[in-house]
Scaffold this motif. Structure first.
Motif, PDB file in Angstrom:
ATOM      1  N   LYS A 192       0.822  -1.212   0.000  1.00 45.52           N
ATOM      2  CA  LYS A 192       0.000   0.000   0.000  1.00 45.52           C
ATOM      3  C   LYS A 192       0.858   1.264   0.000  1.00 45.52           C
ATOM      4  N   LYS A 193       1.971   1.239   0.728  1.00 43.68           N
ATOM      5  CA  LYS A 193       2.856   2.406   0.769  1.00 43.68           C
ATOM      6  C   LYS A 193       3.439   2.686  -0.612  1.00 43.68           C
ATOM      7  N   GLU A 194       3.822   1.626  -1.306  1.00 37.03           N
ATOM      8  CA  GLU A 194       4.367   1.794  -2.656  1.00 37.03           C
ATOM      9  C   GLU A 194       3.311   2.353  -3.601  1.00 37.03           C
ATOM     10  N   ILE A 195       2.077   1.853  -3.484  1.00 38.15           N
ATOM     11  CA  ILE A 195       0.991   2.326  -4.350  1.00 38.15           C
ATOM     12  C   ILE A 195       0.718   3.805  -4.105  1.00 38.15           C
ATOM     13  N   SER A 196       0.636   4.214  -2.833  1.00 36.49           N
ATOM     14  CA  SER A 196       0.352   5.619  -2.538  1.00 36.49           C
ATOM     15  C   SER A 196       1.504   6.521  -2.996  1.00 36.49           C
ATOM     16  N   LYS A 197       2.734   6.044  -2.860  1.00 34.63           N
ATOM     17  CA  LYS A 197       3.892   6.811  -3.324  1.00 34.63           C
ATOM     18  C   LYS A 197       3.852   6.986  -4.843  1.00 34.63           C
ATOM     19  N   LEU A 198       3.556   5.887  -5.552  1.00 28.99           N
ATOM     20  CA  LEU A 198       3.464   5.946  -7.016  1.00 28.99           C
ATOM     21  C   LEU A 198       2.294   6.816  -7.465  1.00 28.99           C
ATOM     22  N   ALA A 199       1.167   6.711  -6.774  1.00 26.86           N
ATOM     23  CA  ALA A 199      -0.012   7.504  -7.134  1.00 26.86           C
ATOM     24  C   ALA A 199       0.288   8.994  -7.013  1.00 26.86           C
ATOM     25  N   GLY A 200       1.038   9.365  -5.993  1.00 24.60           N
ATOM     26  CA  GLY A 200       1.413  10.768  -5.822  1.00 24.60           C
ATOM     27  C   GLY A 200       2.314  11.250  -6.946  1.00 24.60           C
ATOM     28  N   LYS A 201       3.246  10.406  -7.364  1.00 23.48           N
ATOM     29  CA  LYS A 201       4.165  10.791  -8.436  1.00 23.48           C
ATOM     30  C   LYS A 201       3.479  10.803  -9.800  1.00 23.48           C
ATOM     31  N   VAL A 202       2.573   9.843 -10.031  1.00 24.58           N
ATOM     32  CA  VAL A 202       1.883   9.763 -11.322  1.00 24.58           C
ATOM     33  C   VAL A 202       0.923  10.930 -11.498  1.00 24.58           C
ATOM     34  N   SER A 203       0.361  11.418 -10.393  1.00 29.81           N
ATOM     35  CA  SER A 203      -0.562  12.544 -10.501  1.00 29.81           C
ATOM     36  C   SER A 203       0.165  13.823 -10.923  1.00 29.81           C
ATOM     37  N   ALA A 204       1.494  13.853 -10.748  1.00 28.56           N
ATOM     38  CA  ALA A 204       2.276  14.998 -11.218  1.00 28.56           C
ATOM     39  C   ALA A 204       2.288  15.008 -12.745  1.00 28.56           C
ATOM     40  N   LYS A 205       2.465  16.183 -13.300  1.00 27.23           N
ATOM     41  CA  LYS A 205       2.377  16.367 -14.747  1.00 27.23           C
ATOM     42  C   LYS A 205       3.495  15.604 -15.480  1.00 27.23           C
ATOM     43  N   GLY A 206       3.097  14.808 -16.470  1.00 22.19           N
ATOM     44  CA  GLY A 206       4.060  14.163 -17.355  1.00 22.19           C
ATOM     45  C   GLY A 206       4.599  12.823 -16.909  1.00 22.19           C
ATOM     46  N   PHE A 207       4.202  12.314 -15.764  1.00 26.36           N
ATOM     47  CA  PHE A 207       4.702  11.032 -15.286  1.00 26.36           C
ATOM     48  C   PHE A 207       3.694   9.927 -15.561  1.00 26.36           C
ATOM     49  N   THR A 208       4.201   8.731 -15.834  1.00 29.24           N
ATOM     50  CA  THR A 208       3.342   7.574 -16.083  1.00 29.24           C
ATOM     51  C   THR A 208       4.068   6.311 -15.635  1.00 29.24           C
ATOM     52  N   LEU A 209       3.328   5.221 -15.549  1.00 33.35           N
ATOM     53  CA  LEU A 209       3.903   3.918 -15.223  1.00 33.35           C
ATOM     54  C   LEU A 209       3.956   3.075 -16.485  1.00 33.35           C
ATOM     55  N   VAL A 210       5.125   2.488 -16.766  1.00 27.23           N
ATOM     56  CA  VAL A 210       5.329   1.736 -17.989  1.00 27.23           C
ATOM     57  C   VAL A 210       5.864   0.346 -17.650  1.00 27.23           C
ATOM     58  N   PRO A 211       5.305  -0.720 -18.243  1.00 23.71           N
ATOM     59  CA  PRO A 211       5.887  -2.045 -18.046  1.00 23.71           C
ATOM     60  C   PRO A 211       7.187  -2.154 -18.841  1.00 23.71           C
ATOM     61  N   LEU A 212       8.239  -2.674 -18.209  1.00 26.64           N
ATOM     62  CA  LEU A 212       9.541  -2.756 -18.862  1.00 26.64           C
ATOM     63  C   LEU A 212       9.906  -4.167 -19.288  1.00 26.64           C
ATOM     64  N   LYS A 213       9.720  -5.140 -18.374  1.00 25.70           N
ATOM     65  CA  LYS A 213      10.014  -6.520 -18.756  1.00 25.70           C
ATOM     66  C   LYS A 213       9.293  -7.506 -17.853  1.00 25.70           C
ATOM     67  N   VAL A 214       9.081  -8.696 -18.387  1.00 28.93           N
ATOM     68  CA  VAL A 214       8.494  -9.820 -17.649  1.00 28.93           C
ATOM     69  C   VAL A 214       9.592 -10.865 -17.530  1.00 28.93           C
ATOM     70  N   TYR A 215       9.781 -11.379 -16.337  1.00 29.82           N
ATOM     71  CA  TYR A 215      10.836 -12.381 -16.136  1.00 29.82           C
ATOM     72  C   TYR A 215      10.442 -13.349 -15.027  1.00 29.82           C
ATOM     73  N   GLN A 216      11.208 -14.426 -14.942  1.00 35.62           N
ATOM     74  CA  GLN A 216      10.948 -15.439 -13.925  1.00 35.62           C
ATOM     75  C   GLN A 216      12.002 -15.311 -12.833  1.00 35.62           C
ATOM     76  N   LYS A 217      11.551 -15.244 -11.588  1.00 33.68           N
ATOM     77  CA  LYS A 217      12.448 -15.170 -10.436  1.00 33.68           C
ATOM     78  C   LYS A 217      12.122 -16.365  -9.553  1.00 33.68           C
ATOM     79  N   LYS A 218      13.027 -17.301  -9.528  1.00 34.15           N
ATOM     80  CA  LYS A 218      12.792 -18.605  -8.909  1.00 34.15           C
ATOM     81  C   LYS A 218      11.574 -19.239  -9.589  1.00 34.15           C
ATOM     82  N   ARG A 219      10.480 -19.455  -8.853  1.00 33.35           N
ATOM     83  CA  ARG A 219       9.295 -20.076  -9.466  1.00 33.35           C
ATOM     84  C   ARG A 219       8.220 -19.056  -9.816  1.00 33.35           C
TER      85      ARG A 219
END
Length: 147
Positions: free
Chosen positions: A82-109
């Motif tokens: 939840k802390k990460e989500i609220s931090k990201l939501a605050g930054k995304v609400s700023a002008k010009g910022f967005t969240l972008v998927p970069l890569k999908v990978y496997q970590k252990k299982r």
């Protein structure tokens, strides 16, 4: 090792921060992802009602699956604190910022997704990066011939 990568994101955006998140997958989707039948090129990340989702991510149907195969481009939930989500939501609400998927990978299982907090590049920024890359390539070529 990445299962799927979004190379275009590095061209279109300046990545300021990266986060590793989990993806909610159902049944045969995990086997399809591990088989490499996934793409995140046209996908994007949204924060809706204090939850984070990835939209338009393609995961091909599992060929040995049955009636329990799900829609290939369904909306999938991402796992963050939840802390990460609220931090990201605050930054995304700023002008010009967005969240972008970069890569999908496997970590252990587990199947993980790397998302980035990004700011869109202007056309002149893209040209500048390409010009610097060309200059470095020319310099390295000359140094190689010099030896």
């Amino acid at each position: 090792m990445a299962i799927a990568a979004n190379k275009k994101a590095y061209h279109d955006y300046t990545i300021l921060e990266k986060l590793e998140v989990g993806i909610e997958l159902k049944g045969t989707e995990v086997k399809s992802v591990k088989a490499g039948k996934t793409s995140i090129k046209e996908s994007y990340v949204k924060i809706l009602k204090d939850e984070v989702f990835i939209l338009n991510m393609y995961i091909g149907s599992y060929e040995f699956g049955n009636i329990h195969n799900v829609d290939e481009r369904r909306t999938r939930k991402l796992f963050l604190h939840k802390k990460e989500i609220s931090k990201l939501a605050g930054k995304v609400s700023a002008k010009g910022f967005t969240l972008v998927p970069l890569k999908v990978y496997q970590k252990k299982r587990l199947i993980k997704l790397e998302i980035g907090l990004a700011q869109g590049k202007k056309l002149h920024d893209k040209r500048e990066v390409l010009a610097k890359r060309d200059q470095l390539r020319d310099i390295n070529r000359e140094l190689k011939n010099y030896r």
